[in-house]
Write an enzyme that holds these catalytic residues in place. Sequence first.
Site, short mmCIF file in Angstrom:
data_model
loop_
_atom_site.label_atom_id
_atom_site.label_comp_id
_atom_site.label_asym_id
_atom_site.label_seq_id
_atom_site.Cartn_x
_atom_site.Cartn_y
_atom_site.Cartn_z
N ASP A 97 0.85 -1.20 0.00
CA ASP A 97 0.00 0.00 0.00
C ASP A 97 0.89 1.24 0.00
O ASP A 97 2.11 1.16 0.12
CB ASP A 97 -0.97 -0.01 1.21
CG ASP A 97 -0.25 0.11 2.55
OD1 ASP A 97 0.48 1.10 2.75
OD2 ASP A 97 -0.44 -0.76 3.42
N HIS A 112 8.67 -5.28 -1.27
CA HIS A 112 7.78 -6.22 -1.95
C HIS A 112 6.98 -5.56 -3.08
O HIS A 112 6.01 -6.12 -3.55
CB HIS A 112 6.82 -6.87 -0.93
CG HIS A 112 7.50 -7.84 -0.02
ND1 HIS A 112 6.94 -8.31 1.15
CD2 HIS A 112 8.72 -8.44 -0.10
CE1 HIS A 112 7.78 -9.15 1.74
NE2 HIS A 112 8.86 -9.24 1.02
N CYS A 120 5.68 -4.12 -17.28
CA CYS A 120 5.47 -4.85 -18.53
C CYS A 120 6.56 -5.90 -18.67
O CYS A 120 7.75 -5.58 -18.62
CB CYS A 120 5.51 -3.89 -19.72
SG CYS A 120 5.33 -4.76 -21.29
N GLY A 179 4.67 -4.50 13.32
CA GLY A 179 3.50 -5.09 12.68
C GLY A 179 3.80 -6.09 11.59
O GLY A 179 3.13 -6.12 10.57
N THR A 180 4.81 -6.93 11.83
CA THR A 180 5.06 -8.00 10.86
C THR A 180 5.17 -9.32 11.62
O THR A 180 5.75 -9.39 12.70
CB THR A 180 6.31 -7.74 10.00
OG1 THR A 180 6.58 -8.90 9.20
CG2 THR A 180 7.54 -7.37 10.80
N ASN A 203 4.40 -5.29 18.15
CA ASN A 203 3.38 -6.11 17.49
C ASN A 203 2.20 -6.27 18.43
O ASN A 203 2.35 -6.18 19.65
CB ASN A 203 3.96 -7.49 17.13
CG ASN A 203 3.14 -8.19 16.06
OD1 ASN A 203 1.99 -8.57 16.28
ND2 ASN A 203 3.72 -8.34 14.88
P1 OAD Z 1 1.19 -10.70 8.31
O1 OAD Z 1 -0.27 -10.67 7.97
O2 OAD Z 1 1.91 -11.99 8.17
O3 OAD Z 1 1.42 -10.21 9.80
C1 OAD Z 1 0.82 -9.05 10.29
C2 OAD Z 1 1.30 -8.86 11.72
O4 OAD Z 1 0.77 -7.63 12.19
C3 OAD Z 1 0.85 -9.94 12.70
O5 OAD Z 1 1.99 -10.39 13.44
C4 OAD Z 1 -0.15 -9.24 13.62
O6 OAD Z 1 -0.06 -9.69 14.97
C5 OAD Z 1 0.34 -7.80 13.52
N1 OAD Z 1 -0.70 -6.79 13.76
C6 OAD Z 1 -1.99 -6.79 13.38
N2 OAD Z 1 -2.61 -5.66 13.73
C7 OAD Z 1 -1.68 -4.89 14.36
C8 OAD Z 1 -1.70 -3.60 14.97
N3 OAD Z 1 -2.81 -2.84 15.00
N4 OAD Z 1 -0.55 -3.13 15.53
C9 OAD Z 1 0.58 -3.88 15.51
N5 OAD Z 1 0.65 -5.11 14.96
C10 OAD Z 1 -0.46 -5.61 14.39
O7 OAD Z 1 1.87 -9.54 7.43
P2 OAD Z 1 3.41 -9.32 7.08
O8 OAD Z 1 4.29 -9.76 8.19
O9 OAD Z 1 3.52 -7.94 6.59
O10 OAD Z 1 4.45 -10.52 0.94
O11 OAD Z 1 3.56 -10.30 5.86
C11 OAD Z 1 4.79 -10.37 5.20
C12 OAD Z 1 4.60 -10.61 3.74
O12 OAD Z 1 3.81 -11.77 3.54
C13 OAD Z 1 3.83 -9.55 3.00
O13 OAD Z 1 4.62 -8.45 2.63
C14 OAD Z 1 3.34 -10.26 1.80
C15 OAD Z 1 2.84 -11.51 2.49
O14 OAD Z 1 2.71 -12.60 1.74
C16 OAD Z 1 4.29 -10.50 -0.38
O15 OAD Z 1 3.23 -10.21 -0.91
C17 OAD Z 1 5.52 -10.85 -1.14
#
Ligand code: OAD
Length: 235
Positions: A97, A112, A120, A179-180, A203
């Site tokens: 985003d 990412h 293209c 938040g990952t 997190n």
């Molecule tokens: P995830 O959906 O795997 O993890 C999101 C994290 O955010 C989780 O650990 C939640 O506990 C946490 N979370 C949710 N709400 C929150 C809040 N309000 N405050 C703090 N933390 C919160 O997403 P990512 O780790 O970003 O890749 O996923 C990594 C990658 O996997 C993405 O970039 C994407 C996906 O497949 C690609 O598309 C290549």
Amino acid sequence: MTGIHRSIVILTGAGISAESGLATFRGAGGLWMGHRVEDVATPEAFARQPEMVHAFYNARRRQLADSAIAPNAAHEALVRLEDGWAGDFLLVTQNVDDLHERAGSKRIVHMHGELRRARCTTCDRGFAWLDDLGTDTACPHCARTGSLRPDIVWFGEMPMDLERIHRALQGCDLFISIGTSGLVYPAAGFVEAAPAARTVEINLEPTSRRSMFDEHRTGPAGTLVPALVHELLQA
Ligand code: OAD
């Protein structure tokens, strides 16, 4: 938070955008029409069912255009940090985003890729793209149809700007992960690639990477990130 830090690297994931109304990848709403993200976000899925993969990203791109979607307090706090920080600063996001940019972030890497860009595969150009994509969309540069794809890094593909990211990690003395879930590499390994850094994880819940960090703060990014930024700018 104690100590003086000069060089900061921040890694963000889908959790930082959750309070803006964008679904995380692996949360309760993490499935898309019954598909796991790992089954849609691959070159193989695109080769097999391009219309399905386009539909997945078209839906997400349209959601970004919804007037209800806006940066939240966490995105805004990171801009205050970038603007107020005297040392080196790099924001690395796994998010596709554009909420960091809308808040005002400038020194940012989208490792990412970006939803609002297309590429293209015929002429190899990348460009801003705000509309839906389909198998019949023509490339605005070479006019070829059927060769546009979202400018997104799929599973099995190389993330963007890794060299720049690793240089920043090597030299940083503060690394903050926000938040990952820490389930997708190489981002999940960044905490180990910053040997001189104090490391902080923010997190909503403890992650499987928790033991790798010096400090954890558990709760919503919209509250905890502004608090941490305040501490850093006061120090
Ligand atoms: P995830 O959906 O795997 O993890 C999101 C994290 O955010 C989780 O650990 C939640 O506990 C946490 N979370 C949710 N709400 C929150 C809040 N309000 N405050 C703090 N933390 C919160 O997403 P990512 O780790 O970003 O890749 O996923 C990594 C990658 O996997 C993405 O970039 C994407 C996906 O497949 C690609 O598309 C290549």
